[in-house]
Structure formats: structure tokens, C-alpha cells
Design a protein around this motif. Sequence first.
Motif, PDB file in Angstrom:
ATOM      1  N   ILE A   3      76.069  59.256   0.356  1.00  0.00           N
ATOM      2  CA  ILE A   3      75.849  58.164  -0.662  1.00  0.00           C
ATOM      3  C   ILE A   3      75.224  58.782  -1.731  1.00  0.00           C
ATOM      4  CG2 ILE A   3      74.632  56.154  -0.949  1.00  0.00           C
ATOM      5  CD1 ILE A   3      74.816  55.449   2.054  1.00  0.00           C
ATOM      6  N   LYS A   4      73.958  59.511  -1.848  1.00  0.00           N
ATOM      7  CA  LYS A   4      73.351  60.145  -3.048  1.00  0.00           C
ATOM      8  C   LYS A   4      74.401  60.632  -3.858  1.00  0.00           C
ATOM      9  CE  LYS A   4      70.593  62.597  -0.911  1.00  0.00           C
ATOM     10  NZ  LYS A   4      69.391  63.629  -0.830  1.00  0.00           N
ATOM     11  N   GLU A   5      75.317  61.341  -3.357  1.00  0.00           N
ATOM     12  CA  GLU A   5      76.367  62.025  -4.151  1.00  0.00           C
ATOM     13  C   GLU A   5      77.267  61.346  -4.835  1.00  0.00           C
ATOM     14  OE1 GLU A   5      75.959  65.274  -5.159  1.00  0.00           O
ATOM     15  OE2 GLU A   5      74.283  65.378  -3.628  1.00  0.00           O
ATOM     16  N   ALA A   6      77.837  60.076  -4.158  1.00  0.00           N
ATOM     17  CA  ALA A   6      78.455  59.254  -4.737  1.00  0.00           C
ATOM     18  C   ALA A   6      77.907  58.537  -5.935  1.00  0.00           C
ATOM     19  CB  ALA A   6      78.815  58.146  -3.554  1.00  0.00           C
ATOM     20  N   ILE A   7      76.626  58.088  -5.608  1.00  0.00           N
ATOM     21  CA  ILE A   7      75.849  57.580  -6.850  1.00  0.00           C
ATOM     22  C   ILE A   7      76.106  58.347  -8.165  1.00  0.00           C
ATOM     23  CG2 ILE A   7      73.339  56.701  -7.490  1.00  0.00           C
ATOM     24  CD1 ILE A   7      73.091  55.793  -4.427  1.00  0.00           C
ATOM     25  N   ILE A   8      75.669  59.697  -7.838  1.00  0.00           N
ATOM     26  CA  ILE A   8      75.559  60.809  -9.060  1.00  0.00           C
ATOM     27  C   ILE A   8      76.900  60.573  -9.801  1.00  0.00           C
ATOM     28  CG2 ILE A   8      75.282  62.936  -9.657  1.00  0.00           C
ATOM     29  CD1 ILE A   8      72.611  61.754  -9.059  1.00  0.00           C
ATOM     30  N   GLU A   9      78.090  60.526  -8.800  1.00  0.00           N
ATOM     31  CA  GLU A   9      79.342  60.619  -9.299  1.00  0.00           C
ATOM     32  C   GLU A   9      79.651  59.487 -10.181  1.00  0.00           C
ATOM     33  OE1 GLU A   9      81.664  63.183  -9.671  1.00  0.00           O
ATOM     34  OE2 GLU A   9      79.868  64.340  -8.963  1.00  0.00           O
ATOM     35  N   LEU A  11      77.404  57.261 -11.749  1.00  0.00           N
ATOM     36  CA  LEU A  11      76.696  57.605 -12.877  1.00  0.00           C
ATOM     37  C   LEU A  11      77.277  58.495 -14.071  1.00  0.00           C
ATOM     38  CD1 LEU A  11      72.955  57.520 -11.422  1.00  0.00           C
ATOM     39  CD2 LEU A  11      74.291  55.937 -12.856  1.00  0.00           C
ATOM     40  N   LYS A  12      77.791  59.584 -13.647  1.00  0.00           N
ATOM     41  CA  LYS A  12      78.283  60.503 -14.378  1.00  0.00           C
ATOM     42  C   LYS A  12      79.727  60.101 -15.219  1.00  0.00           C
ATOM     43  CE  LYS A  12      76.715  65.026 -12.591  1.00  0.00           C
ATOM     44  NZ  LYS A  12      76.799  66.295 -11.778  1.00  0.00           N
ATOM     45  N   LYS A  13      80.311  59.330 -14.237  1.00  0.00           N
ATOM     46  CA  LYS A  13      81.834  58.841 -14.564  1.00  0.00           C
ATOM     47  C   LYS A  13      81.620  57.658 -15.518  1.00  0.00           C
ATOM     48  CE  LYS A  13      85.805  56.196 -12.899  1.00  0.00           C
ATOM     49  NZ  LYS A  13      85.754  55.385 -11.957  1.00  0.00           N
ATOM     50  N   PRO A  17      73.674  54.602 -18.804  1.00  0.00           N
ATOM     51  CA  PRO A  17      72.662  53.976 -17.616  1.00  0.00           C
ATOM     52  C   PRO A  17      73.208  52.952 -17.176  1.00  0.00           C
ATOM     53  CG  PRO A  17      71.524  54.542 -19.925  1.00  0.00           C
ATOM     54  CD  PRO A  17      73.005  54.527 -20.166  1.00  0.00           C
ATOM     55  N   MET A  18      73.018  52.992 -15.800  1.00  0.00           N
ATOM     56  CA  MET A  18      73.487  51.623 -15.038  1.00  0.00           C
ATOM     57  C   MET A  18      72.218  51.058 -14.165  1.00  0.00           C
ATOM     58  SD  MET A  18      77.196  53.014 -13.836  1.00  0.00           S
ATOM     59  CE  MET A  18      77.691  51.491 -13.040  1.00  0.00           C
ATOM     60  N   SER A  19      72.443  49.889 -13.751  1.00  0.00           N
ATOM     61  CA  SER A  19      71.503  49.200 -12.728  1.00  0.00           C
ATOM     62  C   SER A  19      71.965  49.475 -11.394  1.00  0.00           C
ATOM     63  CB  SER A  19      71.293  47.639 -13.017  1.00  0.00           C
ATOM     64  OG  SER A  19      72.431  47.141 -12.656  1.00  0.00           O
ATOM     65  N   ALA A  20      70.997  49.265 -10.348  1.00  0.00           N
ATOM     66  CA  ALA A  20      71.571  49.672  -8.869  1.00  0.00           C
ATOM     67  C   ALA A  20      72.687  48.547  -8.479  1.00  0.00           C
ATOM     68  CB  ALA A  20      70.241  49.296  -7.957  1.00  0.00           C
ATOM     69  N   LYS A  51      65.411  53.161 -19.324  1.00  0.00           N
ATOM     70  CA  LYS A  51      64.964  52.031 -19.854  1.00  0.00           C
ATOM     71  C   LYS A  51      64.662  51.104 -18.401  1.00  0.00           C
ATOM     72  CE  LYS A  51      69.315  49.662 -20.830  1.00  0.00           C
ATOM     73  NZ  LYS A  51      69.997  49.008 -21.760  1.00  0.00           N
ATOM     74  N   ARG A  52      63.843  50.078 -18.187  1.00  0.00           N
ATOM     75  CA  ARG A  52      63.405  49.400 -17.146  1.00  0.00           C
ATOM     76  C   ARG A  52      64.858  49.076 -16.373  1.00  0.00           C
ATOM     77  NH1 ARG A  52      58.598  45.678 -15.575  1.00  0.00           N
ATOM     78  NH2 ARG A  52      59.439  44.910 -13.935  1.00  0.00           N
ATOM     79  N   CYS A  53      64.868  49.496 -15.036  1.00  0.00           N
ATOM     80  CA  CYS A  53      65.920  49.174 -14.001  1.00  0.00           C
ATOM     81  C   CYS A  53      67.333  49.822 -14.194  1.00  0.00           C
ATOM     82  CB  CYS A  53      66.026  47.614 -14.041  1.00  0.00           C
ATOM     83  SG  CYS A  53      64.493  46.859 -13.331  1.00  0.00           S
ATOM     84  N   TYR A  54      67.230  50.815 -15.338  1.00  0.00           N
ATOM     85  CA  TYR A  54      68.731  51.336 -15.496  1.00  0.00           C
ATOM     86  C   TYR A  54      68.350  52.941 -15.142  1.00  0.00           C
ATOM     87  CZ  TYR A  54      70.808  47.167 -17.178  1.00  0.00           C
ATOM     88  OH  TYR A  54      71.502  46.011 -17.264  1.00  0.00           O
ATOM     89  N   TRP A  55      69.461  53.400 -14.539  1.00  0.00           N
ATOM     90  CA  TRP A  55      69.213  54.626 -14.280  1.00  0.00           C
ATOM     91  C   TRP A  55      70.422  55.642 -14.728  1.00  0.00           C
ATOM     92  CZ3 TRP A  55      64.860  56.088 -12.190  1.00  0.00           C
ATOM     93  CH2 TRP A  55      63.911  55.160 -11.801  1.00  0.00           C
ATOM     94  N   GLU A  56      70.197  57.065 -14.967  1.00  0.00           N
ATOM     95  CA  GLU A  56      70.947  57.929 -15.329  1.00  0.00           C
ATOM     96  C   GLU A  56      70.690  59.123 -14.722  1.00  0.00           C
ATOM     97  OE1 GLU A  56      71.011  57.982 -19.660  1.00  0.00           O
ATOM     98  OE2 GLU A  56      69.536  58.985 -19.613  1.00  0.00           O
ATOM     99  N   PRO A  57      71.869  60.222 -14.739  1.00  0.00           N
ATOM    100  CA  PRO A  57      71.652  61.289 -14.083  1.00  0.00           C
ATOM    101  C   PRO A  57      70.706  62.397 -15.111  1.00  0.00           C
ATOM    102  CG  PRO A  57      74.056  61.223 -14.454  1.00  0.00           C
ATOM    103  CD  PRO A  57      73.274  60.057 -14.877  1.00  0.00           C
ATOM    104  N   LYS A  58      69.922  63.069 -14.241  1.00  0.00           N
ATOM    105  CA  LYS A  58      68.932  63.940 -15.268  1.00  0.00           C
ATOM    106  C   LYS A  58      69.933  65.164 -15.627  1.00  0.00           C
ATOM    107  CE  LYS A  58      64.521  66.235 -15.058  1.00  0.00           C
ATOM    108  NZ  LYS A  58      63.335  66.628 -14.227  1.00  0.00           N
ATOM    109  N   LEU A  59      69.534  65.599 -16.759  1.00  0.00           N
ATOM    110  CA  LEU A  59      70.413  66.533 -17.315  1.00  0.00           C
ATOM    111  C   LEU A  59      69.613  67.773 -17.185  1.00  0.00           C
ATOM    112  CD1 LEU A  59      70.962  65.014 -20.961  1.00  0.00           C
ATOM    113  CD2 LEU A  59      72.542  65.112 -19.188  1.00  0.00           C
TER     114      LEU A  59
END
Length: 59
Positions: A3-9, A11-13, A17-20, A51-59
Amino acid sequence: MEIKEAIIEVLKKEGKPMSAGQIADASGIDRKDVDKAMKTLKDEERIVSPKRCYWEPKL
């Protein structure tokens, strides 16, 4: 795929930034599972919040 890898993919795709909730919709993974995996990803410092409640992969 874990699941973690799917989330990273997702976000990259998306490339933004995206919310949960958006991640759950885009990946088809249950929101509760996304929340759990994102907590782990935050602890591992693999995702960051521009920004609050949005996430992106760390570079």
C-alpha cells in the motif's frame, strides 16, 4: 504491491500535492488503509506536506 508503494506511485504519477481522500479515490485503496500507510510514510520521512492536509513525495 504494498500500500505504501502504491501511494508513492499515485503521488508521483499525479505530480501535485494530494489529500488522503484524493489518493484513496485515485488508487482504489480504502481510505482507512491510506491513512494508516500515510502515517508510516510520514514517520519514515518519505512524504512531505507543502500545505495543510496535502502530501507529496519527498525529493
